[in-house]
Write a protein that holds these residues in place. Sequence first.
Motif, PDB file in Angstrom:
ATOM      1  N   ASP A   1      -6.423  -4.946   4.603  1.00 15.92           N
ATOM      2  CA  ASP A   1      -7.247  -4.108   3.714  1.00 15.92           C
ATOM      3  C   ASP A   1      -6.614  -2.733   3.534  1.00 15.92           C
ATOM      4  O   ASP A   1      -6.567  -2.188   2.430  1.00 15.92           O
ATOM      5  CB  ASP A   1      -8.655  -3.934   4.297  1.00 15.92           C
ATOM      6  N   ILE A   2      -6.143  -2.159   4.654  1.00 14.61           N
ATOM      7  CA  ILE A   2      -5.552  -0.823   4.577  1.00 14.61           C
ATOM      8  C   ILE A   2      -4.340  -0.851   3.644  1.00 14.61           C
ATOM      9  O   ILE A   2      -4.191   0.002   2.762  1.00 14.61           O
ATOM     10  CB  ILE A   2      -5.150  -0.328   5.985  1.00 14.61           C
ATOM     11  N   PHE A   3      -3.490  -1.864   3.795  1.00 15.38           N
ATOM     12  CA  PHE A   3      -2.302  -1.925   2.942  1.00 15.38           C
ATOM     13  C   PHE A   3      -2.651  -2.235   1.484  1.00 15.38           C
ATOM     14  O   PHE A   3      -1.939  -1.819   0.574  1.00 15.38           O
ATOM     15  CB  PHE A   3      -1.266  -2.900   3.509  1.00 15.38           C
ATOM     16  N   LYS A   4      -3.763  -2.943   1.248  1.00 17.46           N
ATOM     17  CA  LYS A   4      -4.188  -3.148  -0.142  1.00 17.46           C
ATOM     18  C   LYS A   4      -4.600  -1.807  -0.754  1.00 17.46           C
ATOM     19  O   LYS A   4      -4.307  -1.519  -1.908  1.00 17.46           O
ATOM     20  CB  LYS A   4      -5.336  -4.149  -0.202  1.00 17.46           C
ATOM     21  N   ASN A   5      -5.289  -0.975   0.065  1.00 19.37           N
ATOM     22  CA  ASN A   5      -5.657   0.368  -0.404  1.00 19.37           C
ATOM     23  C   ASN A   5      -4.418   1.190  -0.683  1.00 19.37           C
ATOM     24  O   ASN A   5      -4.331   1.878  -1.697  1.00 19.37           O
ATOM     25  CB  ASN A   5      -6.496   1.093   0.666  1.00 19.37           C
ATOM     26  N   ILE A   6      -3.465   1.123   0.262  1.00 17.69           N
ATOM     27  CA  ILE A   6      -2.218   1.871   0.062  1.00 17.69           C
ATOM     28  C   ILE A   6      -1.561   1.395  -1.233  1.00 17.69           C
ATOM     29  O   ILE A   6      -1.076   2.184  -2.031  1.00 17.69           O
ATOM     30  CB  ILE A   6      -1.254   1.667   1.260  1.00 17.69           C
ATOM     31  N   SER A   7      -1.595   0.077  -1.462  1.00 15.15           N
ATOM     32  CA  SER A   7      -0.967  -0.477  -2.650  1.00 15.15           C
ATOM     33  C   SER A   7      -1.599   0.086  -3.921  1.00 15.15           C
ATOM     34  O   SER A   7      -0.898   0.450  -4.866  1.00 15.15           O
ATOM     35  CB  SER A   7      -1.083  -1.998  -2.593  1.00 15.15           C
ATOM     36  N   SER A   8      -2.940   0.208  -3.940  1.00 13.40           N
ATOM     37  CA  SER A   8      -3.554   0.712  -5.175  1.00 13.40           C
ATOM     38  C   SER A   8      -3.275   2.215  -5.332  1.00 13.40           C
ATOM     39  O   SER A   8      -3.078   2.710  -6.438  1.00 13.40           O
ATOM     40  CB  SER A   8      -5.046   0.390  -5.226  1.00 13.40           C
ATOM     41  N   TYR A   9      -3.194   2.915  -4.202  1.00  8.92           N
ATOM     42  CA  TYR A   9      -2.840   4.343  -4.229  1.00  8.92           C
ATOM     43  C   TYR A   9      -1.415   4.522  -4.769  1.00  8.92           C
ATOM     44  O   TYR A   9      -1.146   5.380  -5.615  1.00  8.92           O
ATOM     45  CB  TYR A   9      -2.978   4.885  -2.796  1.00  8.92           C
ATOM     46  N   VAL A  10      -0.513   3.653  -4.297  1.00  8.15           N
ATOM     47  CA  VAL A  10       0.877   3.702  -4.760  1.00  8.15           C
ATOM     48  C   VAL A  10       0.942   3.403  -6.261  1.00  8.15           C
ATOM     49  O   VAL A  10       1.639   4.098  -7.011  1.00  8.15           O
ATOM     50  CB  VAL A  10       1.744   2.683  -3.962  1.00  8.15           C
ATOM     51  N   ASN A  11       0.183   2.420  -6.719  1.00  8.85           N
ATOM     52  CA  ASN A  11       0.172   2.099  -8.149  1.00  8.85           C
ATOM     53  C   ASN A  11      -0.318   3.263  -8.994  1.00  8.85           C
ATOM     54  O   ASN A  11       0.312   3.617  -9.990  1.00  8.85           O
ATOM     55  CB  ASN A  11      -0.716   0.882  -8.418  1.00  8.85           C
ATOM     56  N   ASP A  12      -1.442   3.872  -8.566  1.00 11.87           N
ATOM     57  CA  ASP A  12      -1.969   5.035  -9.296  1.00 11.87           C
ATOM     58  C   ASP A  12      -0.916   6.143  -9.349  1.00 11.87           C
ATOM     59  O   ASP A  12      -0.688   6.754 -10.400  1.00 11.87           O
ATOM     60  CB  ASP A  12      -3.228   5.582  -8.606  1.00 11.87           C
ATOM     61  N   SER A  13      -0.295   6.397  -8.209  1.00 11.28           N
ATOM     62  CA  SER A  13       0.701   7.466  -8.142  1.00 11.28           C
ATOM     63  C   SER A  13       1.866   7.159  -9.071  1.00 11.28           C
ATOM     64  O   SER A  13       2.388   8.053  -9.749  1.00 11.28           O
ATOM     65  CB  SER A  13       1.245   7.627  -6.732  1.00 11.28           C
ATOM     66  N   ASN A  14       2.280   5.885  -9.115  1.00 12.73           N
ATOM     67  CA  ASN A  14       3.393   5.506  -9.980  1.00 12.73           C
ATOM     68  C   ASN A  14       3.081   5.803 -11.443  1.00 12.73           C
ATOM     69  O   ASN A  14       3.912   6.358 -12.159  1.00 12.73           O
ATOM     70  CB  ASN A  14       3.693   4.009  -9.830  1.00 12.73           C
ATOM     71  N   ILE A  15       1.850   5.434 -11.873  1.00 15.69           N
ATOM     72  CA  ILE A  15       1.458   5.662 -13.271  1.00 15.69           C
ATOM     73  C   ILE A  15       1.480   7.162 -13.570  1.00 15.69           C
ATOM     74  O   ILE A  15       2.058   7.623 -14.551  1.00 15.69           O
ATOM     75  CB  ILE A  15       0.050   5.084 -13.533  1.00 15.69           C
ATOM     76  N   TYR A  16       0.894   7.931 -12.643  1.00 16.24           N
ATOM     77  CA  TYR A  16       0.801   9.376 -12.818  1.00 16.24           C
ATOM     78  C   TYR A  16       2.196  10.003 -12.901  1.00 16.24           C
ATOM     79  O   TYR A  16       2.490  10.806 -13.791  1.00 16.24           O
ATOM     80  CB  TYR A  16       0.001   9.954 -11.652  1.00 16.24           C
ATOM     81  N   MET A  17       3.068   9.554 -11.977  1.00 15.84           N
ATOM     82  CA  MET A  17       4.393  10.173 -11.934  1.00 15.84           C
ATOM     83  C   MET A  17       5.266   9.766 -13.120  1.00 15.84           C
ATOM     84  O   MET A  17       6.153  10.508 -13.522  1.00 15.84           O
ATOM     85  CB  MET A  17       5.068   9.854 -10.615  1.00 15.84           C
TER      86      MET A  17
END
Length: 419
Positions: free
Chosen positions: A27-43
Amino acid sequence: SIRQNNATNGGNSPLKLFTHAKITITDIFKNISSYVNDSNIYMTDVIKSDRNLITTDKYKDIQQLKEKVNRILSIISRDHMKVVFFGRTSNGKSTVMNAMLRERILPVGMGHTTNCFLQIEGTDRIEASILIPGSDEPKSVNNLSSISNALSNEKVDSDSLVKILWPKEKCRLIRDDVVLVDSPGIDVSANLDQWIEKYCLDADVFVLVVSAEATITVAEKKFLHNVAQRLSNPNIFILMNRWDATANEPEMVESVKQQHLERGLEFLCDELHLCDRKEATENRMFFISAREALLNRNTDPTTSPRSGYNEGYKERLVEFSKFEHEFEKCISKTAVQTKFEQHTNRGKEIITLLCETIVNMINKSQTIKQECQEKLVEMEEKNIFLEHELRSMTDSAKERIRHVSEDVYKRVAQTLNDE
Ligand code: GDP
């Protein structure tokens, strides 16, 4: 009541420590994954602007995190607890494993069948299958004799690994992510280093199965010495099997037990320095009968004869359950530490990298904002000055025009007068 104690009551098994930790870390890594995805879009948006808020190298690093996180997630999904059984042929390894699995999965008493490593692991399919080295396609097997046949029809050499993929739904131990490895009978000629290198480096627990009628052999000791050199503080259990044989000589039981215990403790505590004598006596050495334990657990009436217990079997069944409990506690604790600690550290690194990058961007954008504000103030000041200039210019221009017009008026009046 013993049967009830032994029942497949897995709800509060110590193995849950591992299975729950696995769910949590997923679960924690799934959260990290969605955080990473959001950050990628933003960046990706940010890098398009010409503000230089992020360097191209950093941007690439962040883009790669997505793949990294996915890779970790797939490793976690494959993480399991692994136990390796070893000892001389016919000491009862396969019988112990079957008793723990609560089913006769492994062929017993057929020397040739365990001439290679046999790994039992879970599959989500409903059918059992067997995977022979060199082939990618598991062959379906639906009963014990087809496992034996599949094994004896294939030429597998003693250093190779045959996998038995067993339906998870059929067995609690396997459902809870335990992988069991049966090794070929240990003897002096075995290439122990290669065994350890190939199959044991990721093992969480080692179970030495000794026949209570014999003693721990040089080869078995050598194997464990080599293991202890490669793995720091390995978890080792010693099962003194065939303890039912003592029913024939009840007056000898205690003294024989003390002798075995003493030799086992000397080995575990004085030679390998793995734990203290109290711990080893209580939690590392067990006097069991795998044969009786299997009789007791295997509830299939077609394969389990109802008789066959020796005098004093209840105590041995309790001892077997105690072993299983300690084993489950030990393997899940170790697997959580060795397998999930590194994932936790990688997770922290990823989050730290993302945080630092974002904070850096915020700081940069704030500097830019401040510079803009300073420019704005400067321009405003200039504006006021110019306005003032302009006004004074217009004032002086008006004055001059007044002067000029007065002058012209005067001159015109003068001329008119003169005329
Ligand atoms: P392995 O070669 O170490 O895997 O040994 P097996 O599990 O195949 O057992 C060899 C033989 O010993 C089989 O015939 C078993 O039924 C028998 N055996 C295993 N455990 C016990 C036990 O606790 N008591 C007795 N009396 N026989 C056992």
